[in-house]
Design a protein around this motif. Structure first.
Motif, PDB file in Angstrom:
ATOM      1  N   TYR A 207       0.801  -1.082   0.022  1.00  0.00           N
ATOM      2  CA  TYR A 207      -0.006  -0.015   0.014  1.00  0.00           C
ATOM      3  C   TYR A 207       0.726   1.349   0.126  1.00  0.00           C
ATOM      4  O   TYR A 207       0.535   2.155  -0.943  1.00  0.00           O
ATOM      5  N   CYS A 221      -4.532   0.337  -3.008  1.00  0.00           N
ATOM      6  CA  CYS A 221      -5.187   1.272  -2.482  1.00  0.00           C
ATOM      7  C   CYS A 221      -6.304   0.533  -1.885  1.00  0.00           C
ATOM      8  O   CYS A 221      -6.779  -0.510  -2.369  1.00  0.00           O
ATOM      9  N   LEU A 228     -16.986   4.760   3.002  1.00  0.00           N
ATOM     10  CA  LEU A 228     -17.005   5.674   4.304  1.00  0.00           C
ATOM     11  C   LEU A 228     -17.864   6.796   4.014  1.00  0.00           C
ATOM     12  O   LEU A 228     -18.714   7.311   4.999  1.00  0.00           O
ATOM     13  N   LEU A 271      -7.173   6.990   8.150  1.00  0.00           N
ATOM     14  CA  LEU A 271      -8.308   7.123   8.466  1.00  0.00           C
ATOM     15  C   LEU A 271      -8.126   8.285   9.490  1.00  0.00           C
ATOM     16  O   LEU A 271      -9.124   8.991   9.412  1.00  0.00           O
ATOM     17  N   HIS A 274      -8.539  11.503   7.520  1.00  0.00           N
ATOM     18  CA  HIS A 274     -10.216  11.571   7.179  1.00  0.00           C
ATOM     19  C   HIS A 274     -10.728  12.646   8.155  1.00  0.00           C
ATOM     20  O   HIS A 274     -11.317  13.551   7.855  1.00  0.00           O
ATOM     21  N   ILE A 333      -9.411   8.501  -8.395  1.00  0.00           N
ATOM     22  CA  ILE A 333      -7.957   8.321  -8.736  1.00  0.00           C
ATOM     23  C   ILE A 333      -7.254   8.534  -7.305  1.00  0.00           C
ATOM     24  O   ILE A 333      -7.723   9.202  -6.350  1.00  0.00           O
ATOM     25  N   VAL A 342      -5.279  19.368  -8.850  1.00  0.00           N
ATOM     26  CA  VAL A 342      -5.473  20.484  -7.943  1.00  0.00           C
ATOM     27  C   VAL A 342      -4.256  21.495  -8.423  1.00  0.00           C
ATOM     28  O   VAL A 342      -4.541  22.759  -8.649  1.00  0.00           O
ATOM     29  N   PHE A 364     -15.482  12.566  -8.499  1.00  0.00           N
ATOM     30  CA  PHE A 364     -15.390  11.572  -7.481  1.00  0.00           C
ATOM     31  C   PHE A 364     -16.520  10.750  -7.020  1.00  0.00           C
ATOM     32  O   PHE A 364     -17.408  11.604  -6.566  1.00  0.00           O
ATOM     33  N   TYR A 367     -16.967  11.550  -3.296  1.00  0.00           N
ATOM     34  CA  TYR A 367     -16.937  13.038  -3.030  1.00  0.00           C
ATOM     35  C   TYR A 367     -17.407  13.279  -1.500  1.00  0.00           C
ATOM     36  O   TYR A 367     -18.639  12.896  -1.168  1.00  0.00           O
ATOM     37  N   ASP A 368     -16.561  13.958  -0.734  1.00  0.00           N
ATOM     38  CA  ASP A 368     -17.050  13.986   0.637  1.00  0.00           C
ATOM     39  C   ASP A 368     -16.341  15.622   1.025  1.00  0.00           C
ATOM     40  O   ASP A 368     -15.211  15.705   1.124  1.00  0.00           O
ATOM     41  N   ILE A 371     -13.507  16.205   3.436  1.00  0.00           N
ATOM     42  CA  ILE A 371     -12.038  15.917   2.932  1.00  0.00           C
ATOM     43  C   ILE A 371     -11.771  16.881   1.532  1.00  0.00           C
ATOM     44  O   ILE A 371     -10.766  17.472   1.784  1.00  0.00           O
ATOM     45  N   VAL A 376      -8.712  20.609  -1.269  1.00  0.00           N
ATOM     46  CA  VAL A 376      -8.438  21.481  -2.315  1.00  0.00           C
ATOM     47  C   VAL A 376      -7.715  22.826  -1.966  1.00  0.00           C
ATOM     48  O   VAL A 376      -6.688  23.551  -2.714  1.00  0.00           O
TER      49      VAL A 376
HETATM   50  C1  LIG Z   1      -7.522  17.659  -3.811  1.00  0.00           C
HETATM   51  C2  LIG Z   1      -8.072  16.400  -3.230  1.00  0.00           C
HETATM   52  C3  LIG Z   1      -9.352  16.113  -2.761  1.00  0.00           C
HETATM   53  C4  LIG Z   1      -9.847  15.137  -2.049  1.00  0.00           C
HETATM   54  N1  LIG Z   1     -11.265  14.730  -2.268  1.00  0.00           N
HETATM   55  C5  LIG Z   1     -11.634  13.522  -1.481  1.00  0.00           C
HETATM   56  C6  LIG Z   1     -12.976  13.243  -1.356  1.00  0.00           C
HETATM   57  O1  LIG Z   1     -13.977  14.092  -1.904  1.00  0.00           O
HETATM   58  N2  LIG Z   1     -13.478  12.361  -0.995  1.00  0.00           N
HETATM   59  C7  LIG Z   1     -12.501  11.310  -0.222  1.00  0.00           C
HETATM   60  O2  LIG Z   1     -13.090  10.386   0.083  1.00  0.00           O
HETATM   61  N3  LIG Z   1     -11.188  11.766  -0.302  1.00  0.00           N
HETATM   62  C8  LIG Z   1     -10.744  12.849  -0.690  1.00  0.00           C
HETATM   63  N4  LIG Z   1      -9.208  12.938  -1.114  1.00  0.00           N
HETATM   64  C9  LIG Z   1      -8.253  12.140  -0.240  1.00  0.00           C
HETATM   65  C10 LIG Z   1      -7.863  10.682  -0.955  1.00  0.00           C
HETATM   66  O3  LIG Z   1      -7.307  11.194  -2.347  1.00  0.00           O
HETATM   67  C11 LIG Z   1      -8.945   9.574  -1.080  1.00  0.00           C
HETATM   68  O4  LIG Z   1      -9.487   9.419   0.111  1.00  0.00           O
HETATM   69  C12 LIG Z   1      -8.487   8.473  -1.464  1.00  0.00           C
HETATM   70  O5  LIG Z   1      -7.882   8.696  -2.980  1.00  0.00           O
HETATM   71  C13 LIG Z   1      -9.611   7.395  -1.824  1.00  0.00           C
HETATM   72  O6  LIG Z   1      -8.919   6.134  -2.082  1.00  0.00           O
HETATM   73  P1  LIG Z   1      -8.876   5.115  -0.979  1.00  0.00           P
HETATM   74  O7  LIG Z   1      -9.983   4.781  -0.170  1.00  0.00           O
HETATM   75  O8  LIG Z   1      -8.462   3.875  -1.740  1.00  0.00           O
HETATM   76  O9  LIG Z   1      -7.670   5.558  -0.003  1.00  0.00           O
HETATM   77  P2  LIG Z   1      -6.640   5.076   1.016  1.00  0.00           P
HETATM   78  O10 LIG Z   1      -5.556   5.415   0.512  1.00  0.00           O
HETATM   79  O11 LIG Z   1      -7.068   3.450   0.974  1.00  0.00           O
HETATM   80  O12 LIG Z   1      -7.268   5.583   2.378  1.00  0.00           O
HETATM   81  C14 LIG Z   1      -8.303   5.092   3.198  1.00  0.00           C
HETATM   82  C15 LIG Z   1      -9.225   6.240   3.486  1.00  0.00           C
HETATM   83  O13 LIG Z   1      -8.413   7.290   4.199  1.00  0.00           O
HETATM   84  C16 LIG Z   1      -8.959   8.573   4.106  1.00  0.00           C
HETATM   85  N5  LIG Z   1      -7.888   9.156   3.168  1.00  0.00           N
HETATM   86  C17 LIG Z   1      -7.048   8.681   2.465  1.00  0.00           C
HETATM   87  N6  LIG Z   1      -6.279   9.829   2.165  1.00  0.00           N
HETATM   88  C18 LIG Z   1      -6.763  11.099   2.707  1.00  0.00           C
HETATM   89  C19 LIG Z   1      -6.262  12.371   2.711  1.00  0.00           C
HETATM   90  N7  LIG Z   1      -5.153  12.717   2.057  1.00  0.00           N
HETATM   91  N8  LIG Z   1      -6.904  13.368   3.553  1.00  0.00           N
HETATM   92  C20 LIG Z   1      -8.108  12.741   4.090  1.00  0.00           C
HETATM   93  N9  LIG Z   1      -8.453  11.701   4.152  1.00  0.00           N
HETATM   94  C21 LIG Z   1      -7.744  10.386   3.319  1.00  0.00           C
HETATM   95  C22 LIG Z   1     -10.207   8.500   2.773  1.00  0.00           C
HETATM   96  O14 LIG Z   1     -11.404   8.110   3.824  1.00  0.00           O
HETATM   97  C23 LIG Z   1      -9.883   7.122   2.356  1.00  0.00           C
HETATM   98  O15 LIG Z   1     -10.751   6.086   2.040  1.00  0.00           O
HETATM   99  C24 LIG Z   1      -8.751  13.940  -1.673  1.00  0.00           C
HETATM  100  C25 LIG Z   1      -7.480  14.180  -1.599  1.00  0.00           C
HETATM  101  C26 LIG Z   1      -7.044  15.470  -2.547  1.00  0.00           C
HETATM  102  C27 LIG Z   1      -5.815  15.540  -2.555  1.00  0.00           C
END
Ligand SMILES: Cc1cc2nc3c(=O)[nH]c(=O)nc-3n(C[C@H](O)[C@H](O)[C@H](O)COP(=O)(O)OP(=O)(O)OC[C@H]3O[C@@H](n4cnc5c(N)ncnc54)[C@H](O)[C@@H]3O)c2cc1C
Length: 486
Positions: A207, A221, A228, A271, A274, A333, A342, A364, A367-368, A371, A376
């Protein structure tokens, strides 16, 4: 019949580890309610793919309620008028719901519901479901420790016995068409459990490395994000499953641990993030529209043509366009590429983050607002407290897609350009391929942008504002690390 306990499901579409359900079931007959709010779904950051995913999660909740002998009451419209209708029908009602950190729209809707309840002497109980705190200490002192305590506390089982009550349901309106989406993640409790389990036992070992690239990240990932968002599993359930898996690994042979422990620690850190990011929006709900340091809002200029080229993946920067087109098709992505997208909009294209942020939000599935908007803002350099990080599209392409295959797949106009050359085209190559020439000169555009941002950062009045932002929103972990290393 006694007081009817309405459980208002929002972004918590499950029965287990659901405090409103547990409390309502203890107190009397339970009416499970979900309100589909057309006005919410017509907001510019909302899209058909999010709606479709939500409906999948809702169908899963509905079948779980049916399995337990109840019926989910589905209504379409404004929450207050629906609650008012249920009150006319049942007389004495109480409402139970989770606290929600959402858009400004949902924040205002919740205020309206609270005001209606107060005026009509209806008890409205709200419960925490994340490590996000409401009210109380407005600084971050001790926040991380309380997050750990919340995640380590016992998860609630499904209530053993529920006396269900039904009422008429509405038919949901059709979903908005979303032509660019070609694939949608499976929704619902079973899908959430399977996704987490396959990550913890099979996909997640690398990971930490996989998360940087959209190619390996797609599988490496966790992909739990939309689950969530709609709450098919609670964060506490996810955290505890991860910690249990770590304990099993520690108890087993050392040679079988590989990179697992490090990777799962890193996942737990995400987590935590988040809630760390969502806490910012919880504390300051206008962050979806106003920069943390408002002076930055006057800097950038709206430009419909640039925004359109950004959204359609036709900027002439191959890796940026490939990422945007991949995102549009898949609804997801990885983190680093979200940050790069961004950065490109905010520095290279000098677009207001509010506009480009909405483009991304619509794409997305996960979209949350909690976060998204703080991230952004951070990636756009408008918080005053974070490092200004400008990503080079060429470098990111070379680092994250060294073979160039990902880029050629998503930008087929360039399929004849071999290897990594696809990341740094000459004008002649681009024109020959019918692919647009770069929309801006990356070096010049980002030098201008940095100059603008840093000249504001030097303003003493803004430094004072930045210090206040650090006090309110900054992570204490980083401060502690700094103090230790000083
Ligand atoms: C500009 C931008 C916008 C984003 N918008 C969103 C969004 O609208 N919704 C969203 O769920 N995530 C968002 N993210 C955070 C992150 O990119 C995604 O959570 C992640 O890519 C989702 O894939 P995953 O569940 O496989 O993540 P994993 O890497 O497996 O992470 C597990 C969980 O941890 C949390 N997480 C992971 N990275 C971050 C982070 N950098 N900041 C806060 N929480 C995080 C999320 O809930 C995620 O599902 C954003 C990141 C950026 C840079």
């Amino acid at each position: 019949m006694g007081q009817v306990q309405i459980v208002w499901f929002k972004r918590d579409l499950r029965l287990a580890d659901h405090a409103p359900m547990t409390e309502a079931a203890r107190r009397g007959p339970v009416l499970p309610l979900f309100v589909y709010e057309p006005e919410l779904w017509s907001l510019p950051e909302r899209s058909g793919r999010q709606d479709m995913f939500m409906r999948g999660a809702l169908a899963s909740l509905e079948s779980d309620i049916v399995r337990r002998g109840g019926t989910l009451v589905l209504r379409v419209g404004e929450v207050v008028s629906i609650l008012s209708d249920l009150r006319d029908r049942f007389g004495d009602i109480a409402i139970h719901a989770h606290e929600e950190t959402g858009d400004l729209w949902t924040f205002q809707r919740d205020n309206t519901v609270r005001a209606w309840c107060k005026k009509n002497a209806v008890k409205f109980s709200e419960y925490r479901q994340f490590g996000i705190e409401r009210g109380g200490d407005t600084t971050r002192n001790g926040w991380a420790k309380r997050w750990d305590q919340m995640m380590e506390s016992a998860a609630l089982p499904e209530p053993p016995a529920v006396d269900w009550i039904g009422a008429d349901s509405d038919t949901l309106p059709p979903t908005q068409p979303d032509p660019s989406v070609t694939w949608l993640q499976c929704a619902g409790r079973r899908a959430a459990q399977d996704t987490l389990q396959s990550f913890l036992e099979d996909r997640g070992e690398f990971y930490q490395k996989d998360m940087s690239t959209p190619v390996a990240g797609e599988v490496g990932c966790s992909r739990i994000s939309p689950h969530l968002v709609w709450g098919s599993m609670s964060m506490r359930e996810m955290y505890q499953a991860t910690v249990n898996r770590q304990a099993d690994l520690r108890a087993g042979p050392a040679e079988e641990r590989g990179f697992w422990l490090k990777s799962l620690n890193s996942f737990v850190g995400r987590l935590h993030w988040h809630c760390h990011f969502s806490q910012k929006l919880e504390d300051q709900p206008d962050l979806e529209s106003r920069s943390m340091i408002p002076a930055y809002d006057a800097l950038r200029e709206r430009d419909a043509e640039r925004l359109e080229r950004y959204a359609t993946g036709t900027t002439g920067f191959p890796f940026v366009d490939a990422c945007m087109r991949y995102l549009a098709a898949n609804g997801w992505i990885n983190f680093r590429m979200r940050a790069m997208l961004v950065s490109f909009a905010s520095y290279d294209l000098w677009l207001p983050w509010q506009d480009s942020g909405k483009v991304l939000a619509r794409f997305f599935t996960d979209y949350d607002a909690g976060i998204h908007w703080p991230q952004v803002q951070m990636q756009s350099g408008v918080t005053g407290i974070n490092t200004v990080r400008v990503y080079s599209p060429v470098k990111q392409g070379l680092d994250q897609d060294p073979t160039g295959d990902f880029t050629r797949r998503w930008v087929p106009e360039l399929s004849h350009i071999p290897g990594k050359a696809v990341h740094d085209l000459t004008t002649v190559e681009a024109m020959a391929a019918g692919y647009p020439t770069p929309i801006v000169d990356h070096k010049a555009a980002t030098a201008f942008a940095k100059d603008q941002i840093f000249s504001l950062r030097r303003d003493p009045a803004l430094k004072v504002q930045a210090a206040a932002i650090m006090e309110r929103h900054g992570s204490r972990k980083r401060q502690q690390r700094r103090r230790k290393s000083a």
